[in-house]
Design a protein around this motif. Structure first.
Motif, short mmCIF file in Angstrom:
data_model
loop_
_atom_site.label_atom_id
_atom_site.label_comp_id
_atom_site.label_asym_id
_atom_site.label_seq_id
_atom_site.Cartn_x
_atom_site.Cartn_y
_atom_site.Cartn_z
N ASP A 206 0.82 -1.21 0.00
CA ASP A 206 0.00 0.00 0.00
C ASP A 206 0.85 1.26 0.00
OD1 ASP A 206 -2.21 -1.56 0.06
OD2 ASP A 206 -2.82 -1.10 2.11
N PRO B 225 -5.94 2.82 7.26
CA PRO B 225 -6.68 1.69 6.68
C PRO B 225 -7.74 1.17 7.64
CG PRO B 225 -4.30 1.39 6.45
CD PRO B 225 -4.50 2.52 7.40
N ILE C 85 -8.07 -3.12 -1.73
CA ILE C 85 -7.66 -3.61 -0.42
C ILE C 85 -7.14 -5.04 -0.54
CG2 ILE C 85 -8.48 -4.18 1.90
CD1 ILE C 85 -10.58 -1.92 1.52
#
Length: 394
Positions: free
Chosen positions: A68, A153, A180
């Motif tokens: 990420d 997140p 995700i």
């Protein structure tokens, strides 16, 4: 930078031995990347891209996993800059406002709130919470704030740390589940945050529409997962969610909007492996013959004649198309987002320019790479005298 391979299904945690390969694409850079200079674009890293399908739950996903911190540290997508999305979220806000007009007080939480395009349109009397780790979300928060922002997140750990256990009436996630990696954890967090009987709304790209439209341009590393209605139901059932309703929307070339209700009882996955999707063979064939489509053939012919070709819509789809057909050299690509302006498409080096470029440097043909907004784009650019082309969505 090294990528990793997922070791289990993102949705149901089935091992990789249950993943069947659907297709492999030519290695490409990250679709969300936009480079500051042509030199930086030329140096952009490329990564393999393999699509697999879980034979236990049916989730289709990218085998290669990029952290990420790399994918979203500089996120170049603000929902409020896309007129079609603004209209979508205005309509969605009206639907939610009417659906829960008799529920007071109401605590609404949005996973992946981006710049607050939905939250800002919901009733002011509601307690509104947005969860999003991106820099776009941080910049989109108002002063004074109309909603609470958790710039991190979404997870069960965050739910506990924020004191949200059993405190939320309605959760929504629009166009965020594709981005995700640990989806199982997100569903666990939603189940933890919702009160008994609470509602979980999910909007995702529709795998069926993708397959039927052979939309290989939407397959990229940031789109880690693509959902069918069945896969959604199977994965949510593991966390005690029962399906309530599902509708299909035109958004992004085809989307699902599914509503689930939190219950006390979870349901296991089917015991037998799922059958393969027959339309996946058509998708593979369309990708393999991507240079033979009418749009690609016409663009190639114009290019061979020394004519100027351009593109419109510098989103992820454009990065995929331009990198998977690098023999087509576009003079420029038009976009309306200030986040991408004057940047360059990785590897191919095409510059992102404002719509006025179509007047100052007219193109003989313009490929609408953001084809899901084709009508908007053509309507706003009547001065373009050349041809409009699309490779998908016709």
């Amino acid at each position: 930078m090294e990528h990793t391979l997922i070791k289990r299904c993102r949705g149901c945690l089935a091992p990789n031995s249950d993943q069947a390969t659907v297709m492999c694409m030519k290695p490409m850079p990250l679709a969300g990347m936009f480079c500051a200079t042509p030199e930086e674009a030329a140096r952009a890293l490329v990564f393999p891209l393999t699509w697999v399908r879980c034979q236990r739950c049916g989730l289709v996903q990218v085998l290669e996993d990029i952290p990420d911190s790399v994918l979203f540290s500089r996120y170049n997508y603000a929902s409020s800059s896309v007129p079609g999305l603004v209209r979508h979220f205005a309509s969605y806000a009206n639907l939610l406002g009417e659906r829960y007009s008799r529920v007071a007080p109401l605590h609404f939480l949005e996973i992946g709130c981006n710049d607050g395009v939905l939250l800002k349109r919901l009733p002011a009397a509601w307690r509104r919470t947005g969860v999003d780790p991106s820099d776009v979300a941080a910049r989109g928060a108002e002063v004074p704030p109309s909603y609470d922002l958790l710039n991190a997140p979404f997870s069960s750990t965050l739910v506990r740390e924020a004191g949200l256990e059993g405190a939320v009436d309605v959760i929504s996630g629009s166009n965020c589940l594709a981005h995700i990696s640990d989806l199982h954890e997100v569903f666990s967090g939603a189940a933890l945050a919702l009160r008994p009987g609470g509602h979980f709304w999910i909007e995702v790209h529709d795998l069926r529409a993708l397959l039927r439209g052979c939309q290989w341009d939407t397959i990229y590393h940031e789109h880690r997962a693509e959902w069918s209605e069945g896969a959604l139901r199977r994965c949510l059932a593991l966390h005690g969610f029962d399906p309530v309703e599902t509708s299909r929307l035109p958004m992004h070339g085809g989307a699902l909007r599914s509503l689930f209700r939190k219950t006390d009882q979870s349901h296991p996955l089917p015991g037998k492996p799922l059958q393969p999707e027959p339309e996946m063979a058509s998708l593979r064939q369309a990708y393999e013959k991507r240079s033979e489509t009418p749009a690609a053939q016409r663009l190639g012919a114009l290019q061979a004649q020394g004519r100027r070709i351009a593109a419109y819509g510098a989103a992820g789809r454009a990065n995929v198309y331009l990198n998977q057909l690098p023999e087509l050299r576009f003079a420029y690509i038009v976009d309306e987002s200030p986040l991408r302006m004057n940047k360059f498409i990785p590897r191919v080096g095409t510059q992102v320019v404002p719509p006025s470029h179509l007047q100052h440097q007219p193109a003989d043909a313009c490929l609408i790479t953001a084809w899901n907004y084709r009508d908007d784009i053509m309507g706003k650019n009547p001065e373009h005298a050349g041809a409009w082309l699309t490779a998908f969505g016709d």
